[in-house]
Design a protein around this motif. Structure first.
Motif, PDB file in Angstrom:
ATOM      1  N   LYS A  10       0.676  -6.949 -17.368  1.00 26.15           N
ATOM      2  CA  LYS A  10      -0.772  -6.709 -17.263  1.00 26.15           C
ATOM      3  C   LYS A  10      -1.112  -5.895 -16.013  1.00 26.15           C
ATOM      4  N   VAL A  11      -0.446  -6.192 -14.909  1.00 27.76           N
ATOM      5  CA  VAL A  11      -0.684  -5.440 -13.662  1.00 27.76           C
ATOM      6  C   VAL A  11      -0.351  -3.969 -13.883  1.00 27.76           C
ATOM      7  N   ARG A 144      -7.660  -8.658 -25.601  1.00 28.14           N
ATOM      8  CA  ARG A 144      -8.459  -8.028 -24.543  1.00 28.14           C
ATOM      9  C   ARG A 144      -7.828  -8.292 -23.187  1.00 28.14           C
ATOM     10  N   MET A 145      -7.844  -7.285 -22.337  1.00 31.19           N
ATOM     11  CA  MET A 145      -7.456  -7.470 -20.939  1.00 31.19           C
ATOM     12  C   MET A 145      -8.639  -7.087 -20.062  1.00 31.19           C
ATOM     13  N   GLY A 146      -9.086  -8.034 -19.245  1.00 29.82           N
ATOM     14  CA  GLY A 146     -10.199  -7.776 -18.346  1.00 29.82           C
ATOM     15  C   GLY A 146      -9.709  -7.199 -17.022  1.00 29.82           C
ATOM     16  N   PRO A 186       0.078  -8.562 -24.192  1.00 28.22           N
ATOM     17  CA  PRO A 186       0.311  -9.945 -24.587  1.00 28.22           C
ATOM     18  C   PRO A 186      -0.877 -10.833 -24.239  1.00 28.22           C
ATOM     19  N   MET A 187      -1.103 -11.863 -25.045  1.00 28.44           N
ATOM     20  CA  MET A 187      -2.223 -12.786 -24.815  1.00 28.44           C
ATOM     21  C   MET A 187      -1.730 -14.033 -24.086  1.00 28.44           C
ATOM     22  N   ARG A 193      -9.869 -14.424 -27.973  1.00 25.79           N
ATOM     23  CA  ARG A 193      -9.685 -13.325 -28.929  1.00 25.79           C
ATOM     24  C   ARG A 193     -11.040 -12.802 -29.411  1.00 25.79           C
ATOM     25  N   LEU A 194     -11.110 -11.487 -29.614  1.00 24.64           N
ATOM     26  CA  LEU A 194     -12.349 -10.830 -30.039  1.00 24.64           C
ATOM     27  C   LEU A 194     -12.410 -10.740 -31.564  1.00 24.64           C
TER      28      LEU A 194
END
Length: 202
Positions: A10-11, A144-146, A186-187, A193-194
Motif C-alpha cells: 500500500k505504501v 479502496r485505498m485511502g 489487497p484488502m 468494500r464499496l
C-alpha cells in the motif's frame, strides 16, 4: 508477516499514485469530473438517497462541486466531513451559501470548523443513506485505498454500529488513472468494500 507485506504494498502504491495523479492535466480532470457527475446524478442509489455524505474535493481529485450544488437544488440533506486530529465527523450544510462561505484549511480545502455547532449524522438519529467517499486508488470490484489515516474505515464501522438496521450505499468517485488491478490493492480486514466505483470509463 502478511500484514506487513500488505502494508508495504500500500505504501508503494500510494507513492506511485501520487506521481500518476500529479501528471493528470486540469483539462483531463475537468472532463472526467463532468462525465462522473452526470453518472452520479443518474445513479438510482443517489436519486433515492435523502441524506448524503460527500467529500469536499482537493485539486488532485475529481471535482465534487457540481454534485454538491445539484444536491442542494434537489433539496437533499448534505453532510460533509470535518476533521480534528484523528477524528472525523459528518456535519450538515444547509445551503449553497454555507458551502461557499466555509473556511479553508492549510491544505486549501473547504472544511467546517470542528467545534462549530452543526447537525451531526452520528447523533441526529437518522445517519447517512449514501456515502460518497474519496480515495487514492480503487479496483473495479470495490476495493479502496485511502490516504492512510483510516478516517472513513473507522467512521463507516462506527456508523454501522450506531445504525445497525440502516441500509447504506458506499460509492467512490475515481479518475480513470486511479483504477488498479485487484492483485495490486489487497484488502485488510477493517477495509470497507464499496458498492459503486464511478469513473468516466465505467
Amino acid at each position: 508477516m502478511a500484514a506487513s507485506i500488505q502494508n508495504s504494498l500500500k505504501v508503494a502504491l500510494r507513492k506511485r499514485m501520487k506521481q500518476v495523479l500529479s501528471c493528470i492535466t486540469p483539462e483531463s480532470r475537468a472532463k472526467q469530473s463532468q462525465a462522473v457527475t452526470t453518472k452520479v446524478l443518474e445513479n438510482e442509489a443517489f436519486r433515492q438517497a435523502q441524506r448524503v455524505s460527500i467529500y469536499l474535493s482537493t485539486s488532485d481529485e475529481l471535482d465534487t462541486t457540481a454534485i454538491i450544488c445539484e444536491m442542494f437544488r434537489l433539496e437533499k440533506m448534505v453532510f460533509v466531513p470535518s476533521y480534528q486530529g484523528t477524528k472525523m465527523k459528518m456535519v450538515r450544510l444547509r445551503d449553497i451559501s454555507e458551502y461557499e462561505s466555509l473556511p479553508l484549511t492549510k491544505w486549501n480545502i473547504k472544511q467546517p470548523d470542528f467545534k462549530e455547532s452543526r447537525e451531526d449524522a452520528m447523533t441526529n438519529g437518522h445517519g447517512i443513506d449514501l456515502f460518497i467517499v474519496p480515495g487514492v486508488a480503487f479496483t473495479r470490484c470495490g476495493n479502496r485505498m485511502g490516504h492512510g489515516m483510516g478516517y472513513y474505515d473507522k467512521y463507516l464501522t462506527q456508523h454501522a454500529d450506531k445504525y445497525p438496521n440502516k441500509k447504506i450505499t458506499i460509492m467512490a468517485l475515481a479518475l480513470n488513472e486511479q483504477i488498479v488491478p485487484t492483485e495490486e490493492l489487497p484488502m485488510d480486514v477493517h477495509d470497507v468494500r464499496l458498492q459503486f466505483v464511478v469513473t468516466e470509463n465505467s
